[in-house]
Write a protein that holds these residues in place. Structure first.
Motif, short mmCIF file in Angstrom:
data_model
loop_
_atom_site.label_atom_id
_atom_site.label_comp_id
_atom_site.label_asym_id
_atom_site.label_seq_id
_atom_site.Cartn_x
_atom_site.Cartn_y
_atom_site.Cartn_z
N LEU C 110 -41.46 59.46 -17.19
CA LEU C 110 -40.33 58.75 -16.57
C LEU C 110 -40.14 59.22 -15.12
N ALA C 111 -40.24 60.54 -14.91
CA ALA C 111 -40.06 61.09 -13.56
C ALA C 111 -41.09 60.52 -12.61
N LEU C 112 -42.35 60.50 -13.04
CA LEU C 112 -43.42 60.02 -12.15
C LEU C 112 -43.31 58.52 -11.91
N LYS C 113 -42.68 57.82 -12.84
CA LYS C 113 -42.47 56.38 -12.65
C LYS C 113 -41.30 56.13 -11.69
N LEU C 114 -40.22 56.91 -11.86
CA LEU C 114 -39.00 56.64 -11.08
C LEU C 114 -39.00 57.25 -9.67
N PHE C 115 -39.44 58.49 -9.54
CA PHE C 115 -39.28 59.20 -8.26
C PHE C 115 -39.80 58.42 -7.05
N PRO C 116 -40.97 57.76 -7.16
CA PRO C 116 -41.47 57.05 -5.97
C PRO C 116 -40.53 55.96 -5.46
N ASP C 117 -39.64 55.47 -6.32
CA ASP C 117 -38.71 54.42 -5.88
C ASP C 117 -37.49 54.97 -5.13
N PHE C 118 -37.36 56.28 -5.03
CA PHE C 118 -36.18 56.87 -4.39
C PHE C 118 -36.59 57.81 -3.26
N ASP C 119 -35.67 57.98 -2.29
CA ASP C 119 -35.96 58.84 -1.14
C ASP C 119 -35.65 60.30 -1.44
N LEU C 120 -34.71 60.51 -2.34
CA LEU C 120 -34.19 61.86 -2.56
C LEU C 120 -33.79 61.96 -4.03
N ILE C 121 -34.08 63.12 -4.63
CA ILE C 121 -33.75 63.36 -6.02
C ILE C 121 -32.65 64.43 -6.07
N ILE C 122 -31.72 64.29 -7.02
CA ILE C 122 -30.67 65.31 -7.19
C ILE C 122 -30.84 65.92 -8.58
N ASP C 123 -30.96 67.25 -8.62
CA ASP C 123 -31.05 67.94 -9.90
C ASP C 123 -29.68 68.52 -10.27
N GLY C 124 -29.01 67.80 -11.18
CA GLY C 124 -27.72 68.27 -11.70
C GLY C 124 -27.84 68.50 -13.20
N THR C 125 -29.02 68.95 -13.63
CA THR C 125 -29.25 69.13 -15.06
C THR C 125 -28.68 70.48 -15.53
N ASP C 126 -28.83 70.76 -16.84
CA ASP C 126 -28.20 71.97 -17.36
C ASP C 126 -29.19 72.84 -18.14
N ASN C 127 -30.48 72.72 -17.83
CA ASN C 127 -31.46 73.58 -18.52
C ASN C 127 -32.70 73.76 -17.65
N PHE C 128 -33.39 74.88 -17.92
CA PHE C 128 -34.54 75.23 -17.07
C PHE C 128 -35.71 74.28 -17.23
#
Lengths: 257, 78, 257, 78
Positions: C110-128
């Motif tokens: 999913l990440a490799l599919k979605l990231f190219p469509d965005f300029d910037l990613i925000i990591d607000g997750t809760d696990n390593f």
């Protein structure tokens, strides 16, 4: 009771809160003046935390130019009273909290009537007249208040009149020179988010007697460099006395009326 | 005497910088303010307080070599 | 166009934004992973600021214990998908922003599919696991990401993989030792409010090329004392290379399947 | 050699304090860590990084009198 436990679960494992602290929050009453850029996060986090009674004072209506930073409102709310819309949204966030909305701009009579009903006052206003008014009414009624303000990318936070600590006038004696608000100077939403969240944290510290309350300390934060400084200051009795002269004004005013 | 000045809020716009080292003959906060008001005339228009080494100072407070002096106006925005 | 001008009025008088900067925000695309305590303020302020396209990835449902700090949700939303509820609420906040909700937990595909469509990613997750995954996918797809995290009363923020700057692995090489999230350790809402707002500010700085982006700098904030420190660190090519080994894993995995 | 140690996150709970001045014979970050792991055994269980004077350090980095040493675990909460 099960809802109580589940809703505040993340508080129970904190030594600074725990079940006793949560009980204390539930019995606390906080009056938030100004439901704008600073007031919105303060209200959201204090209502979320389960403060028993929250009062909201704001005579303003929602405008489009508020929405980038005032996160309690939506486009549909434009033109409606802020305190009413905020109250309704907050009641949905946490129905266990009693919420009182006052769609009025603060004046001395209203302040002296409302402040005694609350344990702590929050100054999230956007002009100096309100800031001195809140200070003076807080001194007269013996209430501590958390004060936050922003200028472009900088913010200031302090807690005044807390346990015989210094007041706003002890830090900034009143002078007849211009100040600068958000409307004239512009501001990015996250700046009010950071400062409003800091104010909410200080409110919880005051309500739960957590050490390190910013009393006699002004926190100054630059949100472009993320540099912070804290400057210490002391109570000045002549400035505290000045606050109290407001009452005599009011009394003579009421009398004349 | 050399001092480290920090300008907050509108003052960093008036002076065009967030901080500077200043060589000054001023011996008190009041004297320093007079010098600054001359250097940056717009400063006179702004209400502000002075802290020396993170502590609110009075106009009569005495300055020392290397002091960190912050000039801070109250903010009103919300 | 009038609405555009009125809504973003407070941005136009800021030298760092102005009409050109606003235009740039409108053309920007940001993907927010995790719509929890950190993601909520990030989403509110980026949607408020008028970022053109916001993606929200979160496979979680709203629970009562989220509400004290996750300000996009109300009691009525308990049990619903976070990304859907957040998307609907944000659309009301600013209908000029395109919002895409993905009610899934992030995985590498999913990440490799979605990231190219965005300029910037925000990591607000809760696990390593998610944090290393976001790092690796960001490195592989060449995207910068703003990362924030909290532990009780402390928070950390940095911007990774920004203009050839260091990555998350350059700061924290992967080790098989336990970490600590909010569920186990507890957290006060304003802590995530402060850190999430700082993340939103860093996102705006990245999108508008405002100097002082926290790249190669880790900001650490203590919300009880309001002390902050910044620690600098550099890119380590062997750690960057490690991120890329993920792709080969995925390729062989996909192949085997 | 005396050094100023700062403990972040879970480490301030493991050590029972946010910071301390430590007199230590350690000459490198690695040696200091070994000493700390002995003093605070739970520290061994936590993944953490060391910075010296606000800069990320390696295990082989050499320590000097008065260095400010921060021991920081990554946080995961959100």
């Amino acid at each position: 009771m099960n809802e109580h436990y589940e809703r505040y679960q993340r508080h129970f494992t904190l030594t600074e809160v725990g079940e006793e602290g949560q009980e204390r929050l539930t019995r606390s009453k906080v009056l938030v003046i100004g439901a704008g850029g600073l007031g919105c996060p303060v209200l959201q986090y204090l209502v979320g935390a389960g403060v028993g009674h929250i009062g909201i004072v704001d005579g303003d209506q929602v405008s489009l130019s508020n929405l980038h930073r005032q996160t309690l409102y939506t486009s549909e709310d434009v033109g409606s009273d802020k305190s009413t819309v905020a109250g309704a949204q907050l009641a949905k966030l946490n129905p266990m909290v009693k919420i009182s909305s006052f769609s009025e701009f603060l004046n001395l009579e209203l302040a002296l009537k409302l402040f005694p009903d609350f344990d702590l006052i929050i100054d999230g206003t956007d002009n100096f007249d309100s800031r001195y008014l809140i200070n003076d009414a807080a001194v007269i009624t013996g209430r501590p208040f958390v004060s936050g303000s922003v200028f472009r990318h900088e913010g200031q936070v302090s807690v005044f009149n807390y346990q015989e600590g210094p007041t706003y006038r002890c830090l900034f004696p009143q002078q007849n020179r211009p100040g600068f608000g958000c409307a004239e100077t512009g501001v990015l939403g996250p700046v009010t988010g950071v400062i409003g969240s800091i104010m909410a944290m200080e409110a919880i510290k005051v309500l739960l007697d957590i050490p390190g309350v910013l009393s006699g300390q002004l926190l100054i934060l630059n949100t472009l460099q993320w540099t912070s400084s804290q400057l210490s200051f002391s109570r000045k009795e002549e400035q505290v006395a000045l606050a109290k002269t407001r009452v005599s004004h009011l009394q003579s005013f009421t009398h004349v009326k | 005497m050399e001092m480290n000045l920090k300008y907050f809020g509108i003052l960093s716009e008036i002076t065009g910088r967030p901080d500077e080292w200043l060589e000054s003959p001023a011996e008190t906060v009041g004297e320093l303010l007079e010098e600054l008001n001359e250097k940056y005339p717009a400063m006179k228009l702004v209400s502000c307080q002075i802290s020396v080494n993170q502590k609110l100072a009075e106009r009569v407070s005495v300055l020392r070599e290397g002091d960190e002096i912050a000039i801070l106006p109250p903010f009103s925005g919300g």
